[in-house]
Write an enzyme that holds these catalytic residues in place. Structure first.
Site, PDB file in Angstrom:
ATOM      1  N   ASP A 239       0.876  -1.168   0.000  1.00 54.69           N
ATOM      2  CA  ASP A 239       0.000   0.000   0.000  1.00 54.69           C
ATOM      3  C   ASP A 239       0.916   1.221   0.000  1.00 54.69           C
ATOM      4  O   ASP A 239       1.537   1.519   1.016  1.00 54.69           O
ATOM      5  CB  ASP A 239      -0.901  -0.045   1.238  1.00 54.69           C
ATOM      6  CG  ASP A 239      -1.824   1.161   1.316  1.00 54.69           C
ATOM      7  OD1 ASP A 239      -2.822   1.079   2.060  1.00 54.69           O
ATOM      8  OD2 ASP A 239      -1.539   2.186   0.661  1.00 54.69           O
ATOM      9  N   ARG A 412       1.228  14.899  13.351  1.00 52.26           N
ATOM     10  CA  ARG A 412       1.922  14.561  12.096  1.00 52.26           C
ATOM     11  C   ARG A 412       2.247  15.852  11.365  1.00 52.26           C
ATOM     12  O   ARG A 412       1.364  16.686  11.134  1.00 52.26           O
ATOM     13  CB  ARG A 412       1.083  13.656  11.209  1.00 52.26           C
ATOM     14  CG  ARG A 412       0.850  12.282  11.738  1.00 52.26           C
ATOM     15  CD  ARG A 412       0.274  11.335  10.717  1.00 52.26           C
ATOM     16  NE  ARG A 412      -0.905  11.851  10.035  1.00 52.26           N
ATOM     17  CZ  ARG A 412      -1.577  11.133   9.121  1.00 52.26           C
ATOM     18  NH1 ARG A 412      -1.186   9.906   8.803  1.00 52.26           N
ATOM     19  NH2 ARG A 412      -2.636  11.636   8.525  1.00 52.26           N
TER      20      ARG A 412
HETATM   21  C1  LIG Z   1      -2.014   3.417   4.203  1.00 49.88           C
HETATM   22  C2  LIG Z   1      -3.375   3.935   3.794  1.00 49.88           C
HETATM   23  N1  LIG Z   1      -4.185   3.162   3.024  1.00 49.88           N
HETATM   24  C3  LIG Z   1      -5.411   3.591   2.629  1.00 49.88           C
HETATM   25  C4  LIG Z   1      -5.859   4.837   3.011  1.00 49.88           C
HETATM   26  C5  LIG Z   1      -7.230   5.328   2.646  1.00 49.88           C
HETATM   27  O1  LIG Z   1      -7.859   4.571   1.678  1.00 49.88           O
HETATM   28  P1  LIG Z   1      -8.907   5.251   0.681  1.00 49.88           P
HETATM   29  O2  LIG Z   1      -8.095   6.045  -0.295  1.00 49.88           O
HETATM   30  O3  LIG Z   1      -9.619   4.093   0.085  1.00 49.88           O
HETATM   31  O4  LIG Z   1      -9.794   6.120   1.528  1.00 49.88           O
HETATM   32  C6  LIG Z   1      -5.046   5.664   3.806  1.00 49.88           C
HETATM   33  C7  LIG Z   1      -5.464   7.038   4.186  1.00 49.88           C
HETATM   34  O5  LIG Z   1      -5.683   7.856   3.358  1.00 49.88           O
HETATM   35  C8  LIG Z   1      -3.793   5.196   4.213  1.00 49.88           C
HETATM   36  O6  LIG Z   1      -3.000   5.958   5.000  1.00 49.88           O
HETATM   37  N1  LIG Z   2      -7.387   9.735   3.606  1.00 48.49           N
HETATM   38  C1  LIG Z   2      -8.113  10.692   4.272  1.00 48.49           C
HETATM   39  C2  LIG Z   2      -9.321  11.146   3.721  1.00 48.49           C
HETATM   40  O1  LIG Z   2      -9.723  10.613   2.543  1.00 48.49           O
HETATM   41  C3  LIG Z   2     -10.062  12.111   4.392  1.00 48.49           C
HETATM   42  C4  LIG Z   2      -9.589  12.629   5.594  1.00 48.49           C
HETATM   43  C5  LIG Z   2      -8.381  12.214   6.114  1.00 48.49           C
HETATM   44  C6  LIG Z   2      -7.663  11.228   5.470  1.00 48.49           C
HETATM   45  C7  LIG Z   2      -6.407  10.748   6.090  1.00 48.49           C
HETATM   46  O2  LIG Z   2      -5.470  11.473   6.332  1.00 48.49           O
HETATM   47  C8  LIG Z   2      -6.326   9.323   6.416  1.00 48.49           C
HETATM   48  C9  LIG Z   2      -4.958   8.883   6.030  1.00 48.49           C
HETATM   49  N2  LIG Z   2      -4.902   7.572   5.432  1.00 48.49           N
HETATM   50  C10 LIG Z   2      -4.035   8.870   7.250  1.00 48.49           C
HETATM   51  O3  LIG Z   2      -2.851   8.715   7.016  1.00 48.49           O
HETATM   52  O4  LIG Z   2      -4.468   9.005   8.363  1.00 48.49           O
END
Ligand SMILES: Cc1ncc(COP(=O)(O)O)c(C=O)c1O
Ligand SMILES: Nc1c(O)cccc1C(=O)C[C@H](N)C(=O)O
Length: 452
Positions: A239, A412
């Site tokens: 990922d 962060r």
């Molecule tokens: C490692 C990781 N995978 C997946 C996601 C989120 O997945 P999606 O893009 O399906 O919301 C995040 C946050 O954005 C993440 O930090």
């Molecule tokens: N991915 C996110 C989103 O689609 C909306 C709001 C916040 C986030 C995030 O920052 C989650 C992310 N994967 C994280 O690293 O915590």
């Protein structure tokens, strides 16, 4: 914060002050004051790119969650809207690029960032959907019971756990028996040797890991872990949400089997932007677990036959109609990144995060750094730890320093190279120093609003 006391050059801060042996020469010394940061910025070949972003007032340090809008991304979104207005349904074939092949054309643009062939990459779905699609596919590819076990890490982002558990359960595979979870020793990072040992100790068919841990920012050695997976008869998937656009990748050379990512962080393609995936050409004969008509061969898609005829390559993993308006900004966003060059982006990122770590060490003794200090083990953000991290993050935002909070104790801070300067990094630490000195964070409610 006090200026330089004449204590010496960067080299004097190299050992034990937050950097690994080869101190990154470009970052100013933490005691050299803001002028040194400004001087470093004046020598920064990427500094001019900031002008191509709509960066909010203050210091925007949240690109590890959502990158800001660039003028290039804005222009490519505007173009798609204009084509929608002018072409209507003909946009599927007559837009430039034609909407039908948006996923494949973006795959062509993304491939160099991944070290992949164009037909191994497609922009599609979301990160989570792509995890479902690919982990499900590789579970189905194994006809032995060994192969129907997935190895993950305790500290992986929750959506990864949810998707993998769902894919196991959908196949009648009890996660208690078919999910191996490698635990962290310190609550911040995961030892690669523990992952490798788990591969040796368990019958694992699929290793699925992040390239970078979302909370601590630990960067893993993808090639090492892929080799270990293959040595133990497993495939390796990653990922890349927190590394694509920030760290150069060479997935083909590393032998990676599959990968997924989002485009709204360091690729700056906007909120809810289209996801992406990679499938090594070794696996082009696999049958996608999530079949949909957009993954059908474009040459037979409108035969509208009941039998699925998978497209060649990664394109087969598209599911429903490509999300044109959430994909369009990525064309422009990649123009900006291409002009910078991913190697220069990584070089500046390492210098910025190294500088931030050393400023925290020097000026914020109340805080810890949860991110690995070796440049080779660090992604694009720094985890600054404090017992009151949530309220510190609110106090920073109230002073136009945009960061985010992750439980239990992490602020962060992501100094993204395309639009953040060394002076910004100095200003963030100086602001945090002032908040702590004033106790300004104590004015905020512990419970607080939702976390983003
Ligand atoms: C490692 C990781 N995978 C997946 C996601 C989120 O997945 P999606 O893009 O399906 O919301 C995040 C946050 O954005 C993440 O930090
Ligand atoms: N991915 C996110 C989103 O689609 C909306 C709001 C916040 C986030 C995030 O920052 C989650 C992310 N994967 C994280 O690293 O915590």
């Amino acid at each position: 914060m006090t200026d330089d006391t004449g204590r010496g050059s960067d080299a004097d801060f190299g050992s034990g002050s937050g950097s690994d042996a080869e101190t990154v020469p470009e970052a100013p010394a933490p005691t050299a004051g803001r002028d040194a940061a400004v001087a470093r910025d004046e020598a920064d070949p990427l500094a001019e790119l900031r002008g191509r972003f709509h960066v909010p007032e203050g210091q925007y340090m949240d690109g590890n969650s959502l990158g800001p809008l660039s003028t290039d991304a804005e222009a490519s979104l505007d173009r798609a809207v204009e084509e929608w207005r002018e072409l209507g349904i003909e946009g599927w074939t007559d837009a430039d690029p034609d909407w039908f092949h948006y996923g494949e054309r973006l795959g062509d643009r993304l491939a160099p960032l991944l070290g992949a062939r164009s037909d191994e990459v497609v922009a599609t779905n979301s990160t989570t959907v792509n995890i479902h699609a690919l982990v499900g596919t590789f579970l189905d590819e194994r006809d032995d019971d060994k192969g129907r076990t997935v190895l993950v890490n305790e500290l992986d982002f929750p959506t990864d756990h949810y998707a993998i558990r769902a894919q196991l359960s959908a196949r009648g595979l009890d996660p208690e028996e078919h999910l191996v979870v490698v635990e962290s020793r310190d609550g911040r990072t995961v030892e690669e040797t523990d992952v490798i040992d788990a591969l040796a100790d368990h019958d694992v068919g699929v290793l699925f890991m992040p390239s970078v841990l979302y909370r601590s920012g630990q960067l893993f050695d993808i090639e090492r872990l892929t080799e270990a997976a293959h040595d133990h008869g497993a495939v390796a998937g990653f990922d890349l949400a927190h590394s694509v656009g920030a760290v150069p990748h060479d997935l083909d050379a590393a032998g990676v089997d599959f990968a997924v990512w989002c485009s709204y962080k360091y690729l700056n393609a906007g909120p809810g932007a289209v996801g992406g995936l990679y499938v090594n050409e070794r696996h082009f004969d696999a049958t996608p677990a999530l079949a949909g008509w957009w993954g059908n061969d474009k040459g037979t898609q409108f035969d509208l036959a009941p039998e699925f005829d998978p497209a060649p390559g990664a394109g087969a993993y598209q599911v429903g109609t490509v999300h044109v308006l959430s994909a369009a900004p990525l064309f422009g966003a990649l123009d900006t990144l291409d002009d910078a060059g991913i190697d220069r982006v990584r070089e500046k990122s390492v210098a910025l995060t190294d500088y931030l770590i050393r400023l925290v060490d020097e000026h914020l003794p109340e805080c810890d750094v949860g991110t690995p200090r070796e440049a080779s083990r660090r992604g694009g953000h720094v985890a600054v730890e404090h017992p009151d991290a949530y309220r510190l993050s609110l106090a920073l935002k109230a002073r136009d320093v945009v960061v985010d909070y992750r439980p239990p104790n992490v602020v962060r801070i992501a100094p993204a190279p395309l639009y953040v300067s060394f002076a910004d990094v100095w200003d963030v630490v100086e602001t945090l120093r002032a908040i702590l000195d004033e106790g300004a964070h104590e004015a905020f409610d512990e419970a607080g609003e939702g976390v983003t």
